[in-house]
Each structure stands twice: as structure tokens, then as C-alpha cells.
Motif scaffolding. Structure first.
Motif, mmCIF file in Angstrom:
data_model
loop_
_atom_site.group_PDB
_atom_site.id
_atom_site.type_symbol
_atom_site.label_atom_id
_atom_site.label_comp_id
_atom_site.label_asym_id
_atom_site.label_seq_id
_atom_site.Cartn_x
_atom_site.Cartn_y
_atom_site.Cartn_z
ATOM 1 N N ALA A 101 0.756 -1.258 0.041
ATOM 2 C CA ALA A 101 -0.047 0.012 0.169
ATOM 3 C C ALA A 101 1.013 1.314 -0.058
ATOM 4 O O ALA A 101 0.562 2.421 -0.829
ATOM 5 N N TYR A 102 1.867 1.439 0.667
ATOM 6 C CA TYR A 102 2.729 2.351 0.746
ATOM 7 C C TYR A 102 3.359 2.627 -0.553
ATOM 8 O O TYR A 102 3.315 3.766 -1.195
ATOM 9 N N HIS A 103 3.921 1.787 -1.246
ATOM 10 C CA HIS A 103 4.499 1.797 -2.482
ATOM 11 C C HIS A 103 3.445 2.233 -3.609
ATOM 12 O O HIS A 103 3.853 3.006 -4.669
ATOM 13 N N LEU A 104 2.231 1.595 -3.333
ATOM 14 C CA LEU A 104 1.194 1.981 -4.397
ATOM 15 C C LEU A 104 0.883 3.594 -3.986
ATOM 16 O O LEU A 104 0.727 4.123 -4.949
ATOM 17 N N GLY A 105 0.966 3.812 -2.665
ATOM 18 C CA GLY A 105 0.710 5.420 -2.263
ATOM 19 C C GLY A 105 1.795 6.384 -3.061
ATOM 20 O O GLY A 105 1.184 7.478 -3.522
ATOM 21 N N LYS A 106 2.881 5.752 -2.845
ATOM 22 C CA LYS A 106 4.198 6.440 -3.691
ATOM 23 C C LYS A 106 3.900 6.792 -5.200
ATOM 24 O O LYS A 106 3.790 7.951 -5.579
ATOM 25 N N ARG A 107 3.434 5.731 -5.905
ATOM 26 C CA ARG A 107 2.981 5.999 -7.200
ATOM 27 C C ARG A 107 1.961 6.776 -7.430
ATOM 28 O O ARG A 107 1.983 7.709 -8.443
ATOM 29 N N MET A 108 0.908 6.823 -6.687
ATOM 30 C CA MET A 108 -0.244 7.761 -6.733
ATOM 31 C C MET A 108 0.204 9.268 -6.248
ATOM 32 O O MET A 108 -0.156 10.030 -7.274
ATOM 33 N N ALA A 109 1.083 9.328 -5.403
ATOM 34 C CA ALA A 109 1.534 10.778 -5.006
ATOM 35 C C ALA A 109 2.339 11.372 -6.292
ATOM 36 O O ALA A 109 2.208 12.202 -6.672
ATOM 37 N N ILE A 110 3.399 10.530 -6.901
ATOM 38 C CA ILE A 110 4.194 10.878 -8.232
ATOM 39 C C ILE A 110 3.065 11.309 -9.297
ATOM 40 O O ILE A 110 3.217 12.332 -9.897
ATOM 41 N N GLY A 111 2.153 10.386 -9.471
ATOM 42 C CA GLY A 111 1.198 10.585 -10.542
ATOM 43 C C GLY A 111 0.431 11.690 -10.481
ATOM 44 O O GLY A 111 -0.074 12.344 -11.309
ATOM 45 N N ALA A 112 0.019 12.191 -9.409
ATOM 46 C CA ALA A 112 -1.083 13.158 -8.803
ATOM 47 C C ALA A 112 -0.455 14.552 -9.373
ATOM 48 O O ALA A 112 -0.957 15.331 -9.861
ATOM 49 N N ALA A 113 0.982 14.726 -9.221
ATOM 50 C CA ALA A 113 1.499 16.105 -9.462
ATOM 51 C C ALA A 113 0.818 16.926 -8.414
ATOM 52 O O ALA A 113 0.861 16.841 -7.316
ATOM 53 N N ASP A 114 0.110 18.041 -9.003
ATOM 54 C CA ASP A 114 -0.697 18.794 -8.008
ATOM 55 C C ASP A 114 -2.093 18.642 -7.800
ATOM 56 O O ASP A 114 -2.609 19.613 -7.501
ATOM 57 N N ASP A 115 -2.715 17.453 -8.300
ATOM 58 C CA ASP A 115 -3.766 17.330 -8.626
ATOM 59 C C ASP A 115 -4.297 16.141 -7.707
ATOM 60 O O ASP A 115 -3.930 14.743 -8.096
ATOM 61 N N ILE A 116 -4.805 16.161 -6.743
ATOM 62 C CA ILE A 116 -5.030 14.991 -5.896
ATOM 63 C C ILE A 116 -5.973 14.114 -6.448
ATOM 64 O O ILE A 116 -5.738 12.627 -6.440
ATOM 65 N N ASP A 117 -6.972 14.305 -7.173
ATOM 66 C CA ASP A 117 -8.005 13.592 -7.942
ATOM 67 C C ASP A 117 -7.328 12.862 -8.735
ATOM 68 O O ASP A 117 -7.465 11.659 -9.206
ATOM 69 N N ASN A 118 -6.128 13.365 -9.629
ATOM 70 C CA ASN A 118 -5.364 12.596 -10.561
ATOM 71 C C ASN A 118 -4.865 11.287 -9.973
ATOM 72 O O ASN A 118 -4.778 10.183 -10.582
ATOM 73 N N GLY A 119 -4.282 11.675 -8.781
ATOM 74 C CA GLY A 119 -3.622 10.553 -8.062
ATOM 75 C C GLY A 119 -4.436 9.197 -7.656
ATOM 76 O O GLY A 119 -4.152 8.247 -7.575
ATOM 77 N N ILE A 120 -5.527 9.934 -7.035
ATOM 78 C CA ILE A 120 -6.664 8.739 -6.698
ATOM 79 C C ILE A 120 -6.993 7.962 -7.824
ATOM 80 O O ILE A 120 -7.375 6.745 -7.997
ATOM 81 N N THR A 121 -7.405 8.612 -9.015
ATOM 82 C CA THR A 121 -7.875 8.087 -10.267
ATOM 83 C C THR A 121 -6.639 7.017 -10.716
ATOM 84 O O THR A 121 -7.175 5.977 -11.238
#
Length: 917
Positions: A823-843
Motif C-alpha cells: 500500500a505504501y509503494h502504491l501510495g508513492k506511485r499515486m503521489a508521483i502521478g498526482a503532481a498537483d492534482d489529488i484527484d489525478n492521484g486517486i484516479t
């Protein structure tokens, strides 16, 4: 003219329907489908198997029509009115009515039995023991109105025509095809056991080619991950584990067999060859190293090396396990029921159990501590020495002598283990395993064949300063065959000494001497002994050097894997019936043979394991192909065409789709020539497989178990797949294949090993992130998260893992450090992919885990979870530090990554992530 055709068509259809109804009314009672289920349900418990009340048994045909204690048969063919079997069913007196002390049969059941007797009481065989020569595919050939359709196919697989025919019987129909994202995820999880990447999903959705789906099927079947996924399934059947089992449960180096299975699936080895090599690879002409490794299938049996156990008792237990496992794995037959008495439900006789047992009773393994025989896996340098000896010896030895020498170099067989000795004087079997004779003591070896054997080999160990050993023939004072010094040793050693040649079978007496030793100390701890002819080529000047190198190679200790080796003729065992199944009470002697109710033994096949394996995969065998098809179908659809998966006998549920099962079995054997990949492709190409699993109104009530396959499969993934998928979507999963088992994170204190001091030592680097098929399996303490998700401890063959639903499963994926780290490493992938848009990271996180678009209402819920977590970790430094500890990271605390990790944990705990749909 058209009107006339229409009228004639209607008349024609009416005639056909009337004819069909007439045929149905006149159809005879079928013993297998109609009669046998009634007998099994109401009669067999008192009149068959162990019990034969009143001398009447309904288990075998000859017993059913034999005279009872009354002096006449209970069933009189063609005469129900005078058959006590029928009369007792309708008696008014409860003391006379059958079944005794139970509810009476229904009128319908009595009618079936009465009609059966009046029709001649034809016995018949169980449906599963016969296989038709062909099965017509129920394609529509004409429509009402009389016009022929031409038989053109409108389904991608003939499977669909069989399913459609059953739909028509119950007024059901196919569901729409699953959406492309769902279909691709299903296909990936089924074929390679891993989810598709976002790029693979995107490419498939945008691929407009007509054969886009088939191209993905072919690509996945060719993937190296295919073998890993299907090996996980097979290793349950093979009861593969990395330890021996029982109390001591010491480690076992048998992983090369697991790797062989992976490679066999990847190479699409035909299933008949896959079978023969595992059951009898050692008996093939000039078996290869891989064919010998394949025989470890039956060395996966448990081995009891606890002190004080009887080696013969546990050797017998291992042989019985092999026999029962073979019938279970390949023929869905509960053969273990016949160990003590004739099968209660199926037409298999008590004596036939031991006739089949005789095929397996002649192997060299004897439940020894060292698990001999083992295939010695020489390194490159050692193998060059072996090859040099073989090349040199080929100049002088016969092919038989050369093969015997090569077998001894590679397996140290045949040999006599220490426990073969009896009549011990001034000594004992130490720990019931090793011959420990004190100075002046003796031991006897019974009935040793000495023809042409003039070299004696001794394997011993200990810290003794040495001594002498003599072997005498016939009696303790008989002629001396050899008298030699036992050199001192620290550790283990194998020596060879010339021996006086002798012919015939003799009892041998071994004497050990070393007067300098204390009275209570053994001269040596003997593990095994062997009698062999000396190497050919004594006239060659290099002979002495070659013999010395030969013995030196014997003393090498390369890695080794337990395998099967057959006894030579002079060491062959005699097989007896065990009275009431007790291995210590021998009855009649039996020879190898197969049950009469099953297919005939192949003409010309040897009466050993090789012939038995050939019998199993004979195309005249009605059970093997059906069994394989049924179990592969269950892997995709969550249930078999026949249930339960482990029993195709008379106690199995009569199959709704028997014609489909038979058609697939015939296709698998003949057109596909036993190729598993081709069979799997047939299954996944079908419209039946590609349906949506969404349940429409009324479907759950009409068909709760989806027995008619009017919707796609939906069920929880297996233990290994859940972990593998979590690692894959987090980016942690290692692609490394093969090699020794690995030890990923496991909580402290789970292992409670005894004697050997073995410990769970967490693998480092990428090894801790390898696929579940490589995880170390300790039988007495299997990997906890696998057990939580119904993984097997592999002590016995497991045909079908149960699927439970317990709070422990949620607690595992929410709290197990493996899943927290994912989950932590998935979270890191989401954080990197989100950039400045949280919704992008969740998507992104949802797309990585579910391989589909995120619905607005789900996005809202996940965004709320993120916001709550972010506020919490931003405001509490201690909580953030605890997060780092819980999620197994040493990186600096980051509230944003922590919040995404909480979302990641939620995602890998969703039902849609843990379920194949």
C-alpha cells in the motif's frame, strides 16, 4: 406454395414432437442415472461395502443377484412382484419394511426400482467409467418452418452450443459480454495469475482488430508467467512443500521439482507425457536428468525421521499416499476408501487396492533420514569427472554395466540401509536409523544376493578413531567374504573394499571390532551398505586412478533432490493384502493389476509404474481426460462440470453438462493431443467465459450457483494471487524465476521448530517480493497469510481449496506488513502521478488496482478518505512516525504520501480487487 410448405412444416414438427414423447415414455430405466443414486442414498449403508445384512449386497453385480441368507436371490430379474428387494420396500410392518429404521422410499423411487427389476434389472456401469467414441455438437440444423440453417457457427466455440442447449431447457440465456477492461483483467488473472498493466488495458481497449482478444490470449499463453500461475495449481495436487512433515518437519531440498513443473507448463508439455514422467520418469529408456527430477512428484510424500519410529510403517504410509494421490489427481477416484474394505459406493474391490499398491511398492525409498534415493546435482567440474569416467568405462563395460554405474554415481543406488539389519548383538539401531555396533558386536543382513558382486561399499559417519569390520556368509562363524579396516573419520565417508566373490542368496553377518574403545561406544555409525561388481577395464593402466576418482566422486556431497528409483529384481518386494488395512497383518500375495471396473491394462505395457502411468493416460481411459477438463474448467468458472472435483464416482453430483464434459475430454485427448494450452484457449475463447458476471433480476434465484453458466465467473482470488496482485500494482513484484524457496516477511514467533533449529530468515532484496509460488512452505507452520486465504499446508493432496470468508482475511490485508508495504509503494506511485492534482492521484491508484475507470461516487469517497488522512498526519508528527513504522519504510515522513498510502490500502482491500469478475 409457401402456405403449403408452412402447413407441412407444422405437421412435420408435430410428428417429431409426438415421436419424441413416445420415445421418452418407452425409455428404459438407466441404472447409472436412475437406480444407482437411490441405492447409494438408501441401501448401500446396510447392504454393501463392509456390511452385507442378510447376506445381501448391492455394491457389485454378482453380489446383488446372488443367493442371500434366505437361500434365494433378493432380486429376480424381470419379476418385481416376486423379488424380496421390491416387496420389502412396501411392507406395512416397520420391522420388515426397508430401509430399516428410516423413512420409506418415495413412490417415485419405488416406481423406478420396480420398473428397473421388471425390465430385467440390467446392471450397467457408472457413467464416468465409459466414454463415448464421439459427441455431436448441438448446433441448430433447422428452424421451425422447415428451413435449414446450414449449420453455420455463430458462437466462437463449440462449448457455447452445449451451454445454449441447456439454457433452452430451462428458459435461460447468455449474459452480455463483459466490458473490455473487465474481460482483460479476468483473462490475465486466469492465464498468468497477474493483473494487466494500464498500458496493456489501454492498448486492448483501443485495438479495433477483429482478433484483438485472441491475440491477447495467445500472448498470455506464451508468457513465462503462465507456468508460475499453473504450477501453483498443480503443486496443491502434488502436495509440494519445502519440509518433510510430521513432528520434526525438517527442511527438504525439492525445489527443482517445482521448477520442472513451471517449465513443463511453459513448454506446453503434453499432459500424457507430463503424467508419465512424474509417475515413472526413472523407468523410461535412458532417463534424462529432468525426467528423474519429475519423479519427485511422489517424493513429496511426508517423511518421518523422528527417533523411535518404524521405517517400514512410514514407508508403507508413503506408498499408500502415492497410490491414493495418483487415483485422486488423475482419475477423481476416492481410492483410499478401499484400503480396509471394498468401496462402499464404487465398484472397486478390496483386493484391487493392493493390486494397484503393488505398482508402487517396489521403489528404493524407505523413509530414511537422508531421504534416499536422491539425484546428485553435480557441479560443472564434478560433472566433467563423471563424464570422463563414463567415457572411459564405455570402452570396457556392457550397456547394462554402464547404466548401473551411472545410476550409482548419480543416486548411490541400489543399496541397503542400516535398518535392513537385524539380530543385533552388542549394538543397536541408533535413533532407529543407523547401525551402531560396539566392539565385538554383530548384526545380520537377511537374504542378500551376491552373484557377480565383488566390491563392498560402506557409508558411515562419526568421530570414532576407526576399527575393523568383517562380513561372514551364512552364520557368524561362516566363511569370511571381507575383513578390512574402517578408517577414522570426522563427518561422513564412503569407502570401497574388494570382497571374496560368491554366488546365490545368503544371510550375511557383520562383525565390528576396536578393543581400544569404551564398552558403550560404537565402532562406527553406519548409514548404508552396497554390494556391487567391480568396474570393468581392469586391464587398462588408468584403472586404479579411475577407481579412485569413482570413489572420490561418491564422497562428494553435491546438492541433491529426492527422486524415485525402482528396486532391481534381486531386491524386489512381495506385495500382500493387508487384512483390514493393517500393514502388520499380511494376507494373500497379489500381483500388479488395475481395477476390473476401469479400462483394461494396455496390451504389452510393463507391469510396473511405467505401465501403470501408460494405463492412466491411455485414450481408452474414461476418467483422466474428464478429470483434467473438469478441474481446468473449475479454475476458470469457480465450479466444475462435475462436483465435487475430487470424486467422479457414484457419489458425485450427476453432471448437468455431461455431453460438454465428454466432448471436451475427447477433444483434449484426440484433436488437441493432450496440450493444456490448447484446451485453455478453447475455454477462454468461448462466449460462455466472456460473459459479464453482473447478476440480472431473478438470475440469482433461478440459478444461485451459476450451474447453467448464464453469467460470467465471479469468485475470490487464491491466496498466492491476492499477494502477487498487491505486489504487482504497487510496483514491488519481482520477475525473478526459479531457484530455492524464499522467505518474505513473516511475523516473529510463527515458527515453533523442534530439534533442527530451523528459523524463518527473511529474504533480502527482490527475493522478498517474488511470486507466491516461490514462498517457503513449512508443513507444520505454513505461511500465515496464505493459510488465512485458504492456502494448503500441503501435507496431503488438495484437489479443491475451499473458499471461506472470515474477519481474519480483512485483518490480514489491512495489517499484514506485506500488504502495508504494498500500500505504501502504491501510495508513492499515486503521489508521483498526482503532481498537483489529488484527484489525478486517486484516479491513477484506482486504475492501477482495478484496471478500469473510477466512478464519480467512488472517487468522492476515496477523496474524503485522503483528505481525512492528510489532515491527521499533517497535524500529528508522532502519528506520521508511527505510519512509517507500520508501513515498513525508513523514508522521511510525508503526510501526502501517507494519505495516498491509506487510500492505497483501502483499494487493495476492496472486494473488487480481491475478486475475479
Amino acid at each position: 406454395m409457401l402456405k403449403k410448405i408452412g402447413v407441412y412444416s407444422v405437421i412435420g414438427v408435430a410428428i417429431v414432437l409426438i415421436g419424441l414423447l413416445s420415445i421418452r415414455r418407452e425409455q428404459r430405466v438407466d441404472f447409472s442415472a436412475d437406480v444407482k443414486p437411490i441405492l447409494n442414498k438408501h441401501c448401500i449403508s446396510c447392504h454393501g461395502g463392509v456390511k452385507k445384512n442378510a447376506g445381501f449386497s448391492l455394491l457389485f453385480e454378482e453380489e446383488a443377484f446372488a443367493a442371500t441368507e434366505s437361500g434365494e436371490p433378493a432380486i429376480k430379474r424381470g419379476d418385481a412382484a416376486h423379488s424380496n428387494f421390491i416387496k420389502r420396500l412396501t411392507e406395512k410392518d416397520p420391522e420388515l419394511r426397508m430401509p430399516y429404521n428410516a423413512a420409506p422410499l418415495s413412490d417415485e423411487e419405488i416406481d423406478v426400482l420396480t420398473r428397473w427389476v421388471n425390465e430385467g434389472a440390467e446392471w450397467g456401469s457408472h457413467w464416468a467409467y465409459d466414454l463415448p467414441e464421439s459427441v455431436p455438437v448441438p448446433k441448430p440444423r433447422f428452424a421451425l418452418g422447415g428451413f435449414f440453417s446450414g449449420g453455420g457457427s455463430r458462437f466462437p466455440s463449440n462449448i457455447d452450443y452445449f451451454i445454449k442447449a441447456k439454457h433452452d431447457e430451462v428458459n435461460m440465456g447468455f449474459s452480455p459480454e463483459a466490458d473490455l477492461e473487465t474481460l482483460l483483467r479476468r483473462l490475465h488473472l486466469d492465464i498468468v495469475g497477474l493483473p494487466p498493466t494500464r498500458e496493456q488495458v489501454r492498448a486492448f481497449v483501443n485495438d479495433t482488430r477483429e482478433n484483438a482478444y485472441e491475440l491477447r490470449v495467445d500472448s498470455l499463453l506464451a508468457s513465462p508467467h503462465f507456468g508460475e500461475r499453473w504450477a501453483s495449481w498443480w503443486l496443491d495436487l502434488a502436495r509440494y512443500a519445502d519440509t518433510k512433515g510430521y513432528e520434526r518437519d525438517g527442511n527438504r531440498e525439492i525445489w527443482p521439482y517445482r521448477d520442472w513443473v513451471i517449465k513443463a507448463f511453459n513448454d506446453d508439455m503434453p499432459f500424457d507425457q507430463f503424467t508419465i514422467e512424474q509417475l515413472a520418469g526413472d523407468l523410461l529408456p535412458e532417463p534424462t536428468k529432468d525426467q528423474l527430477i519429475a519423479t519427485a512428484f511422489h517424493r513429496n510424500t511426508m517423511n518421518n525421521d523422528e527417533g523411535g519410529t518404524d521405517n517400514e510403517e512410514f514407508r508403507v504410509a508413503a506408498v499408500m499416499d502415492r497410490l491414493n494421490t495418483t487415483y485422486q489427481v488423475w482419475m477423481s477416484t476416492t481410492f483410499e476408501c478401499v484400503q480396509c474394505h471394498s468401496h462402499t459406493y464404487d465398484p472397486i474391490k478390496f483386493e484391487e487396492y493392493y493390486q494397484s499398491y503393488a505398482f508402487f511398492n517396489n521403489t528404493r525409498d524407505e523413509d530414511t533420514y537422508g531421504e534416499h534415493p536422491k539425484l546428485r546435482m553435480y557441479g560443472a567440474g564434478e560433472q566433467r569427472r563423471v563424464d570422463s569416467i563414463k567415457t572411459w568405462l564405455a570402452q570396457y563395460a556392457s550397456p547394462e554395466q554402464l547404466a548401473s554405474t551411472e545410476l550409482f554415481l548419480s543416486t548411490l543406488e541400489p543399496k541397503y540401509h542400516a535398518h535392513y539389519c537385524d539380530s543385533l548383538e552388542n549394538g543397536a539401531l541408533a535413533d532407529t536409523k543407523w547401525l551402531a555396533i560396539r566392539s565385538g558386536g554383530t548384526a545380520r543382513m537377511r537374504a542378500v544376493t551376491l552373484d557377480w558382486k565383488d566390491v563392498f561399499y560402506l557409508s558411515y559417519f562419526g568421530t570414532a578413531p576407526g576399527g575393523r569390520m568383517a562380513i561372514r556368509a551364512g552364520e557368524p562363524t561362516g566363511p569370511v567374504l571381507v575383513d578390512f579396516a574402517i578408517p577414522p573419520t570426522q563427518g561422513s565417508r564412503i569407502i570401497s573394499v574388494p570382497m571374496q566373490p560368491m554366488v546365490g542368496v545368503h544371510d550375511l553377518y557383520l562383525t565390528f571390532t576396536n578393543p581400544s574403545l569404551p564398552a558403550e561406544r560404537a565402532v562406527a555409525m553406519v548409514e548404508w551398505m552396497a554390494f556391487r561388481p567391480r568396474l570393468a577395464g581392469a586391464e587398462d593402466p588408468a584403472y586404479a586412478a579411475k577407481v579412485a576418482d569413482f570413489v572420490s566422486l561418491l564422497n562428494e556431497q553435491p546438492p541433491a533432490i529426492p527422486i524415485m528409483v525402482e528396486n532391481p529384481p534381486d531386491m524386489a518386494r512381495t506385495t500382500h493384502v493387508f487384512e483390514r488395512g493393517n500393514w502388520m497383518v499380511h494376507g494373500d500375495v497379489v500381483e500388479p493389476a488395475v481395477p476390473e471396473a476401469l479400462n483394461d491394462f494396455p496390451e504389452g505395457a510393463p507391469a510396473n509404474r511405467l505401465g501403470f502411468a501408460q494405463w492412466i493416460v491411455s485414450k481408452d481411459n474414461p476418467l483422466t481426460a474428464r478429470t483434467v477438463v473438469n478441474r481446468l474448467w473449475a479454475q476458470f468458472f469457480g465450479r466444475g462440470l462435475v462436483e465435487p472435483l475430487g470424486d467422479m464416482g457414484t457419489q458425485s453430483t450427476p453432471p448437468i453438462h455431461r455431453e460438454l464434459l465428454d466432448w471436451l475430454a475427447l477433444e483434449f485427448m484426440h484433436r488437441m493431443d493432450w496440450h493444456v494450452k490448447e484446451l485453455l484457449k478453447e475455454l477462454v475463447m468461448a462466449k460462455t467465459y466472456r460473459q459479464s458476471s453482473t447478476i440480472v433480476d431473478g438470475a440469482l434465484k433461478a440459478d444461485p450457483a451459476n450451474e447453467y453458466y448464464a453469467r460470467g465467473p465471479r469468485f475470490r482470488l487464491g491466496a498466492e494471487q491476492i499477494r502477487d496482485q498487491s505486489l504487482a500494482v504497487s510496483g514491488l513484484l519481482s520477475d525473478k524465476m526459479y531457484g530455492p524457496a524464499v522467505m518474505p516477511f513473516q511475523p516473529e514467533g510463527v515458527w515453533m521448530t523442534v530439534y533442527n533449529g530451523a528459523a524463518w530468515r527473511k529474504s533480502e532484496g527482490e527475493d522478498q517480493y517474488r511470486r507466491g509460488v516461490y514462498t517457503f512452505i513449512k508443513r507444520t507452520s505454513p505461511y500465515p497469510s496464505f493459510v488465512t486465504f485458504d492456502g494448503s499446508s500441503r501435507e496431503v493432496c488438495v484437489v479443491d481449496r475451499i473458499r471461506t470468508n472470515t474477519p481474519l482475511q480483512a485483518l490480514t490485508t489491512l495489517n499484514d506488513p506485506v500488504y502495508l508495504e504494498a500500500a505504501y509503494h502504491l501510495g508513492k506511485r499515486m503521489a508521483i502521478g498526482a503532481a498537483d492534482d489529488i484527484d489525478n492521484g486517486i484516479t491513477l491508484g484506482y486504475s492501477l488496482t482495478m484496471q478500469r475507470e473510477l466512478a464519480p461516487e467512488k472517487k468522492e469517497a476515496l477523496r474524503k478518505l485522503y483528505d481525512d488522512a492528510y489532515r491527521y498526519y499533517s497535524a500529528d508528527a508522532d502519528a506520521l512516525a508511527q505510519f512509517n513504522r507500520d508501513f515498513r519504510t525508513t523514508e522521511p515522513g510525508d503526510a501526502r504520501v501517507a494519505a495516498f498510502s491509506v487510500v492505497g490500502s483501502a483499494l487493495i482491500n476492496l472486494d473488487e480487487f480481491l475478486t475475479k469478475s
